[in-house]
Design a protein around this motif. Structure first.
Motif, PDB file in Angstrom:
ATOM      1  N   ASN B  74      52.613  53.337  -8.168  1.00  0.00           N
ATOM      2  CA  ASN B  74      52.501  52.817  -6.823  1.00  0.00           C
ATOM      3  C   ASN B  74      51.080  53.114  -6.355  1.00  0.00           C
ATOM      4  OD1 ASN B  74      53.201  51.654  -4.430  1.00  0.00           O
ATOM      5  ND2 ASN B  74      55.030  52.886  -4.134  1.00  0.00           N
ATOM      6  N   GLY B 109      56.599  45.206  -5.726  1.00  0.00           N
ATOM      7  CA  GLY B 109      57.176  46.519  -5.986  1.00  0.00           C
ATOM      8  C   GLY B 109      56.573  47.071  -7.257  1.00  0.00           C
ATOM      9  N   ASN B 110      56.504  48.400  -7.380  1.00  0.00           N
ATOM     10  CA  ASN B 110      55.885  48.935  -8.589  1.00  0.00           C
ATOM     11  C   ASN B 110      56.889  49.072  -9.727  1.00  0.00           C
ATOM     12  OD1 ASN B 110      57.046  51.239  -7.234  1.00  0.00           O
ATOM     13  ND2 ASN B 110      55.944  52.531  -8.667  1.00  0.00           N
ATOM     14  N   GLN B 111      58.142  48.680  -9.439  1.00  0.00           N
ATOM     15  CA  GLN B 111      59.151  48.662 -10.494  1.00  0.00           C
ATOM     16  C   GLN B 111      60.046  47.451 -10.306  1.00  0.00           C
ATOM     17  OE1 GLN B 111      61.287  52.353 -10.256  1.00  0.00           O
ATOM     18  NE2 GLN B 111      59.634  53.529 -11.188  1.00  0.00           N
TER      19      GLN B 111
END
Lengths: 169, 149
Positions: B74, B109-111
């Protein structure tokens, strides 16, 4: 006198705070360090409704070993719980007794052009043609977590024509 | 005279049939199927980045980038971009190197799985790499070189 010096001190503190707090806030905004441990998870659906089509599960690019080999190898879910291998943009040398097999990427034999002894592999069939798009059925029981490489393999001379390491699609 | 009329009718019927065939053919070729054009996997060491980037073409011809099994750090002001390069190093600074870029949007989103629209007229032959790029620090979190699917 004592009262004067203490008020001077507190004014200095105020000046320090007046500079320090905005600097800290600015630094926080710039670096957002809390993001190091706060994750943001998303889960969007595929951009088009293709649930009826065969879905790719794994894919990888073929790399030539004993002979120049190129193209893409992909494993598809093809309905009825079955899986199939599809080769696209495929080209290799023609040769005798050439097979399409699955092998383990960790197998040292695959880093060489020729296999010593027997290759631990799952047979998918004789290579249908040395050029063009083609499909091969996978045996129902094959473990793709273990046999994670597609190999174009000449059984007669134990020659590894090309290898594609499969990665999750 | 009657024969002449008959021939004319027969010719007209043939023309109509041909016309109908031509129009159905045109309809068929005009309908486009959704397909997968390119795919590649992410690499990134400084900011651990992994997963797959795939470019799909929708039925209406629009191009969409989809990230799957995706994971990165992130960070602040992180964007998804296409860069005019075959691949990108972990320490690539596209601003410094003057690399041409196409902005696809802020990282959602980082995932997780996520989609990004690609602007019309983007030349995929030129923009061959997807980058997760922190604009604030000109840091390349990760890059995925794309290859034909």
């Amino acid at each position: 006198m004592v009262a004067d010096s203490s008020s001077w001190l507190s004014r200095k503190k105020w000046i320090l705070a007046g500079i320090g707090v905005p600097v800290l806030v600015g630094a926080w905004w710039l670096f957002r360090p809390e993001k190091l441990w706060i994750n943001k998870q998303v889960n969007e659906a595929a951009p088009f409704a293709s649930s009826s089509d065969s879905q790719p599960l794994y894919t990888g690019l073929l790399i030539g070993k004993a002979h120049p080999t190129s193209g893409r190898a992909s494993i598809y879910q093809v309905g009825g719980g079955k899986e199939a291998l599809r080769l696209t943009d495929f080209a290799t040398s023609n040769g005798p007794d050439v097979h399409v097999v699955l092998a383990q990427s960790a197998d040292q034999n695959l880093s060489n052009e020729f296999v010593k002894g027997d290759l631990d592999s799952v047979e998918l069939g004789l290579l249908k043609a040395n050029q063009g798009d083609q499909n091969y059925d996978l045996p129902a029981s094959v473990d793709l977590g273990k046999y994670d490489s597609v190999v174009i393999y000449c059984e007669r001379f134990h020659a590894v024509f090309g290898v594609a390491k499969l990665e999750r699609f | 005279m009657v024969r002449g009329i008959n021939v004319a009718i027969a010719l007209a019927a043939m023309l109509v049939a041909l016309g109908l065939q031509a129009s159905t053919y045109a309809q068929e070729s005009g309908k486009q199927q959704a397909k997968t054009l390119e795919t590649g996997t992410f690499h990134g060491k400084v900011h651990q980045t992994s997963g797959r980037a795939t470019i799909h073409q929708e039925e209406n011809g629009k191009l969409v980038l989809r990230l799957t099994n995706f994971k990165t750090s992130n960070g602040p002001d992180v964007h998804v971009i296409l860069v005019a390069a075959k691949d990108a190093d972990d320490d690539a600074n596209f601003l410094k190197s003057n690399t041409e870029r196409v902005e696809l949007g802020k990282l959602k989103g980082n995932q997780g799985d996520q989609n990004y629209e690609i602007p019309d007229g983007t030349d995929l032959g030129k923009f061959q790499t997807v980058s997760i790029y922190c604009e604030r620090f000109d840091a390349n979190f990760g890059a995925a070189p794309l290859q034909k699917f």
